[in-house]
Scaffold this active site. Structure first.
Site, PDB file in Angstrom:
ATOM      1  CG  HIS A 182      -1.753   1.213   1.383  1.00 29.98           C
ATOM      2  ND1 HIS A 182      -1.928   1.860   2.595  1.00 29.98           N
ATOM      3  CD2 HIS A 182      -2.467   1.909   0.470  1.00 29.98           C
ATOM      4  CE1 HIS A 182      -2.728   2.900   2.406  1.00 29.98           C
ATOM      5  NE2 HIS A 182      -3.069   2.953   1.130  1.00 29.98           N
TER       6      HIS A 182
HETATM    7 CA    CA Z   1       0.505  -0.324  -4.272  1.00 28.80          CA
END
Ligand code: CA
Ligand code: TV1
Ligand code: ZN
Length: 390
Positions: A182
């Site tokens: 992320h």
């Molecule tokens: Ca990513």
């Protein structure tokens, strides 16, 4: 040189500095700046440098990095030395800046950070000054670094610094992140503004996969008076996603975002740990599938800042980034899939010596993303974009 010429109608700038490659996180650490040596070898052996403006990245200045990071944190990075890891009087500061196994202190740390950050800042300025339409810095893309702390192998957030440069000229910038992790640092930096839309595709498992953030419903502050409300899009995925599904999802999400948000520029983080066979990753993408996302983003025809990121199987990282360089200069069809004899370290690419080995078949990870799960992602994100518009 293989007939590789400058692309028609647009300019690509390539930002690199061989001094970045020489830094070592430690022998067992998965981040290997050496992967940039292999990338450079491929780009040069294929003659791609003839199609781009090449720039030796300069070190970002302290002041440039202080546009995002605090002076205290930067001063710490500038003066800390490996021996401080054992010095009791430094232990509080080291802990407070999240220095440790993931983010060790190594020789030349500040030089390393300022060079990769300088490459991204330079690249962004080329776009803003209209001296390039696409600007590439494979040594950048270090998306986890926070304002006052290191995180996940990242110390200085070059992407945030690059976006800040683009925001001097463009009212809206869209950030796309295909690293398997992320893009939390970039998301957090622009969490409270509507001038940056962040979109990250990643493996999501709150408890068992770093950094544990980036759930589907994590879209920015929900307070209606906060302009950043809904300006974070997250595409949480399970293990084993393959080329076809990933590309279909990528196109569906990115086309909807661009249609709704109408950005003036795009920043694309091309973390190569989303490839199959990555030492830390868990997806099943091939070099061609990863590259197809870059090719699709290019078709949007917007000024584009392209950075690297993760990628822990160096031979595959370099395959992907060399292939993606060829896409960005519109020469992918002129590249011989057999890696040329002239490549130094060509033995790294044994036994196939191909730019496109079948990564998705070599270490098959079961695909845990059902069609229903993926369709629901797209439907939910389209719903979120409707709310973002207000
Ligand atoms: Ca990513
Ligand atoms: C030293 C030596 C450090 C061996 C770190 C894998 C190591 C990892 C190592 C490792 C490793 C992570 C966590 C646990 C946080 C920790 C560049 C307390 C074999 C952009 C960063 C991943 C990804 C961090 C960076 C993660 C990027 N995974 N061996 N460390 N908790 N950290 O899980 O997005 O690619 O693994
Ligand atoms: Zn990563």
């Amino acid at each position: 040189h293989n007939g590789i010429t400058r692309p028609k109608g647009y300019t690509v700038s390539y930002h690199a500095n061989p001094a970045v490659e020489a830094h070592h996180f430690g022998s067992s650490h998965p981040m290997k700046p050496w992967r940039l040596v292999l990338t450079k070898e491929l780009v040069l052996a294929y003659g791609m440098h003839h199609a781009m403006d090449l720039y030796l990245s300069r070190a970002a200045t302290f002041e440039e990095m202080a546009e995002f990071h605090t002076e205290d944190y930067l001063e710490f990075l500038r003066q800390v030395i490996p021996a401080d890891m054992e010095a009791a009087e430094q232990s509080d500061r080291i802990a407070s800046y999240n220095i440790g196994d993931d983010c060790p202190i190594f020789d030349g740390l500040f030089n390393y950070c300022s060079l990769y950050a300088g490459g991204t800042v330079d690249a962004a300025r080329k776009l803003v000054n209209n001296q390039a339409d696409i600007a590439i810095n494979w040594s950048g893309g270090l998306h986890h670094a926070k304002k006052t702390e290191a995180s996940g192998f990242c110390y200085v957030n070059d992407i945030v610094l690059g976006i800040l440069q683009l925001l001097r000229f463009h009212p809206r910038v869209m950030y796309i992140d295909i690293d398997v992790h992320h893009g939390d640092g970039v998301e957090q930096a622009f969490w409270s503004t509507d001038r940056v839309l962040t979109v990250s595709f990643h493996k999501y498992d709150k408890d068992n996969f770093f950094p544990g953030t980036g759930a589907l419903d994590s879209n920015g502050p929900s307070h209606p008076l906060n302009p950043g409300s809904r300006h974070a899009i997250n595409v949480p995925l399970n293990d084993g996603i393959e080329d076809g599904d990933y590309l279909q999802l990528f196109k569906a999400v990115i086309s909807s975002c661009v249609e709704t948000y109408n950005p003036g520029a795009i920043v694309l983080q091309c973390g190569a740990d989303s490839l199959g066979c990555d030492r830390l990753g868990c997806f099943n993408l091939n070099v061609t599938g990863h590259g197809a996302c870059v090719a699709y983003t290019k078709t949007l025809g917007l000024p584009m800042l392209v950075v690297g990121g993760g990628g822990y199987t160096p031979r595959n990282v370099s395959r992907a980034w060399a292939h993606e360089t060829s896409i960005l200069i519109d020469a992918a069809d002129k590249i011989d899939p057999n890696i040329p004899d002239t490549v130094t370290f060509r033995n790294q690419f044994a036994p196939d010596y191909s730019l496109f080995p079948p990564l998705s078949e070599m270490r098959k990870i079961e695909n845990k993303n059902s069609k229903q799960y993926l369709n629901n992602l797209v439907a939910t994100i389209r719903e979120q974009l409707r709310y973002m518009q207000g």
